[in-house]
Design an enzyme around this catalytic site. Structure first.
Site, mmCIF file in Angstrom:
data_model
loop_
_atom_site.group_PDB
_atom_site.id
_atom_site.type_symbol
_atom_site.label_atom_id
_atom_site.label_comp_id
_atom_site.label_asym_id
_atom_site.label_seq_id
_atom_site.Cartn_x
_atom_site.Cartn_y
_atom_site.Cartn_z
ATOM 1 N N ASN A 208 54.450 40.409 28.118
ATOM 2 C CA ASN A 208 53.368 39.579 28.663
ATOM 3 C C ASN A 208 52.076 40.340 28.593
ATOM 4 O O ASN A 208 52.047 41.287 27.688
ATOM 5 C CB ASN A 208 53.627 39.227 30.022
ATOM 6 C CG ASN A 208 53.990 40.464 30.833
ATOM 7 O OD1 ASN A 208 53.227 41.150 31.077
ATOM 8 N ND2 ASN A 208 55.270 40.762 31.296
ATOM 9 N N LYS A 340 62.328 38.086 48.309
ATOM 10 C CA LYS A 340 62.703 39.485 47.866
ATOM 11 C C LYS A 340 62.766 40.533 49.194
ATOM 12 O O LYS A 340 62.589 41.868 48.747
ATOM 13 C CB LYS A 340 61.644 39.805 46.743
ATOM 14 C CG LYS A 340 61.662 38.957 45.308
ATOM 15 C CD LYS A 340 60.804 39.326 44.504
ATOM 16 C CE LYS A 340 60.934 38.295 43.242
ATOM 17 N NZ LYS A 340 60.721 39.023 41.951
HETATM 18 O O1 PMT Z 1 48.442 45.005 34.472
HETATM 19 P P1 PMT Z 1 47.101 44.338 34.649
HETATM 20 O O2 PMT Z 1 46.523 43.714 33.357
HETATM 21 O O3 PMT Z 1 46.026 44.923 35.403
HETATM 22 O O4 PMT Z 1 47.403 42.805 35.496
HETATM 23 C C1 PMT Z 1 47.867 42.935 36.879
HETATM 24 C C2 PMT Z 1 49.017 42.007 37.239
HETATM 25 C C3 PMT Z 1 48.458 40.547 37.060
HETATM 26 C C4 PMT Z 1 50.122 42.259 36.233
HETATM 27 C C5 PMT Z 1 49.374 42.298 38.726
HETATM 28 O O5 PMT Z 1 48.375 42.075 39.487
HETATM 29 C C6 PMT Z 1 50.480 41.425 39.000
HETATM 30 O O6 PMT Z 1 50.406 40.281 39.562
HETATM 31 N N1 PMT Z 1 51.658 41.791 38.725
HETATM 32 C C7 PMT Z 1 53.157 41.239 39.073
HETATM 33 C C8 PMT Z 1 53.330 40.261 37.906
HETATM 34 C C9 PMT Z 1 54.638 39.658 38.014
HETATM 35 O O7 PMT Z 1 55.361 39.896 37.326
HETATM 36 O O8 PMT Z 1 54.785 38.739 39.056
HETATM 37 P P2 PMT Z 1 56.020 37.801 39.351
HETATM 38 O O9 PMT Z 1 55.720 36.948 40.286
HETATM 39 O O10 PMT Z 1 56.737 37.421 37.993
HETATM 40 O O11 PMT Z 1 57.096 38.846 39.892
HETATM 41 C C10 PMT Z 1 56.951 39.024 41.575
HETATM 42 C C11 PMT Z 1 57.398 40.374 41.711
HETATM 43 O O12 PMT Z 1 58.850 40.589 41.429
HETATM 44 C C12 PMT Z 1 56.616 41.340 41.077
HETATM 45 O O13 PMT Z 1 56.412 42.493 42.067
HETATM 46 C C13 PMT Z 1 57.348 42.121 40.017
HETATM 47 O O14 PMT Z 1 57.081 43.369 39.769
HETATM 48 C C14 PMT Z 1 58.699 41.759 40.442
HETATM 49 N N2 PMT Z 1 59.785 41.485 39.492
HETATM 50 C C15 PMT Z 1 59.662 40.440 38.585
HETATM 51 C C16 PMT Z 1 60.947 40.129 37.777
HETATM 52 C C17 PMT Z 1 61.700 41.164 37.807
HETATM 53 N N3 PMT Z 1 62.770 41.031 36.886
HETATM 54 N N4 PMT Z 1 61.984 42.190 38.503
HETATM 55 C C18 PMT Z 1 60.857 42.248 39.581
HETATM 56 O O15 PMT Z 1 61.016 43.404 40.000
#
Ligand code: PMT
Length: 393
Positions: A208, A340
């Protein structure tokens, strides 16, 4: 913490790395710091007073007995108004003098007379650095002052080894760290950042747009506030934050393993990484050959790291997640907060200008069980401070 308006006394001693200090002065002045430079007798041989004066927009202090200081006593007034004294480059000579309490010039006397923190940034030839007397002096000054480690590399004299001035950006970061209050002293912070890469074959992958910027700022600010920080980083092209323990992780599996290794000892866990939710069922050993037929890649779900660690973390620790959403931001983030078992979640909208992936700014809403704070667009550095402010509350 904002360093604008702080007074930094910058001692420039006689080493070839003195020329690099111009860039440090520029960064400090750009951030609104008042720089009073002291140029030692030997320092003057490497960099001109005119250069330093032009960059600091202040007089350059060189002479202990100059009448320019009237009516105040020079070293005392500099020592008193300093929020921090930085000695860069710190030569073997200046280190030896300070270690032995010698005050025979303006810089050493100002250091002796100050109550402000002092940061030494040594730089010299590798043999001088390895000299046991120098090392003894370094250990002595470390008891009272901050000392940065020189880098290893090709030195100006042509030798290779330890003795290079650390990168200017790292010295700048260290200055910010020394000046900042330390409410997180003795706390361990674990941050994840960047994307994960899930390989299809040796040349192709699923990933991504995460650049790692958000997580890297969280790691830097955590350290500035006094914490011992571990950063688990996906593959990014950012410079590693100075003083942070970085564990590189490529895939979600690697990231999971790295997070688990630190989970029991962490007081604050912040998951800013964009972990790939799926990976190919099978990674081809060789590059998949192109054919005329369409191709289907079967994927399987990766472990949800956040969900998995919720029950494995240390009692009393804080767990903070991020939510990157293209629609229904608050509703989806609330769902993730609950599912979570997070203490709070930082929700950022993807696709909005200046927010989310890659850019230096972000617009976030912080949602907890009780709080909800809608923040305006700000730099990722400011947002990292804001997140720690909420953690500290
Ligand atoms: O890195 P940059 O370019 O500065 O951009 C920042 C960002 C947009 C990446 C950051 O601000 C952000 O939003 N990070 C989380 C992105 C994400 O994957 O969000 P999600 O909604 O898919 O996941 C929710 C949470 O679960 C996140 O804390 C993620 O780390 C965690 N997760 C998700 C999937 C997975 N398999 N395991 C996880 O732990």
């Amino acid at each position: 913490m904002n360093i604008q308006g702080k007074n930094v006394v910058l001692g420039i001693a006689g080493g070839i790395a003195a020329y690099k200090i111009c860039e440090l002065i520029r960064l400090l002045v750009k951030d609104g710091v008042n720089v009073d430079a002291i140029l030692t007798r030997a320092g003057k041989e490497f960099i001109t007073p005119l250069t330093v004066q032009t960059l600091t927009s202040n007089p350059v202090y060189m002479d202990m007995f100059s009448i320019d200081f009237e009516p105040k006593i020079g070293h005392i007034s500099l020592a008193q108004r300093a929020d921090l004294i930085v000695v860069a480059p710190a030569t073997a000579d200046i280190i030896a003098k300070v270690a032995n309490g010698i005050c025979d010039d303006l810089l050493t006397t100002t250091i002796c007379a100050t109550k402000a923190p002092v940061l030494f940034v040594p730089s010299m030839n590798v043999n001088m650095w390895e000299n046991p007397i120098l090392q003894e002096n370094i250990n002595k000054i470390k008891k009272f002052y901050q000392v940065m480690e020189p880098q290893t590399g090709l030195l100006a004299c042509g030798d290779y080894g330890k003795g290079k001035l650390p990168d200017i950006e790292d010295i700048f970061e260290e200055i910010k760290m020394v000046i900042s209050p330390k409410p997180l002293l003795n706390k361990k912070v674990l941050v994840t950042a960047g994307p994960t890469i899930e390989e299809i074959d040796p040349v192709r992958f699923i990933s991504n747009y995460s650049s790692g910027k958000m997580g890297y700022w969280l790691a830097r600010i955590g350290r500035r506030l006094g914490a011992n920080v571990t950063l688990v980083s996906g593959p990014v092209s950012l410079k590693k934050p100075y003083g942070v323990n970085v564990i590189d992780a490529k895939s979600a599996k690697d990231m999971h393993k790295a997070v688990l290794s630190d989970i029991k000892s962490s007081d604050i866990i912040i998951m800013a990484a964009a972990v790939a939710d799926y990976r190919p069922v099978k990674r081809a050993e060789q590059k998949i050959k192109k054919s005329d037929a369409d191709m289907v890649i079967q994927v399987t779900k990766n472990v949800d790291i956040l969900k998995d660690i919720a029950g494995k973390r240390k009692d009393g620790s804080l767990l903070i997640g991020f939510a990157a959403e293209t629609e229904n931001l608050i509703e989806n983030a609330r769902k993730k907060l609950k599912e979570k078992k997070l203490d709070f979640i930082v929700a950022n909208q993807i696709g909005e200008e200046g927010s989310g992936f890659q850019v230096d700014t972000n617009r976030a809403t912080i949602i907890g069980k009780k709080i909800i704070e809608k923040l305006p667009l700000m730099s990722k550095e400011e947002l990292a401070y804001k997140i720690f402010e909420i953690i500290l509350k």
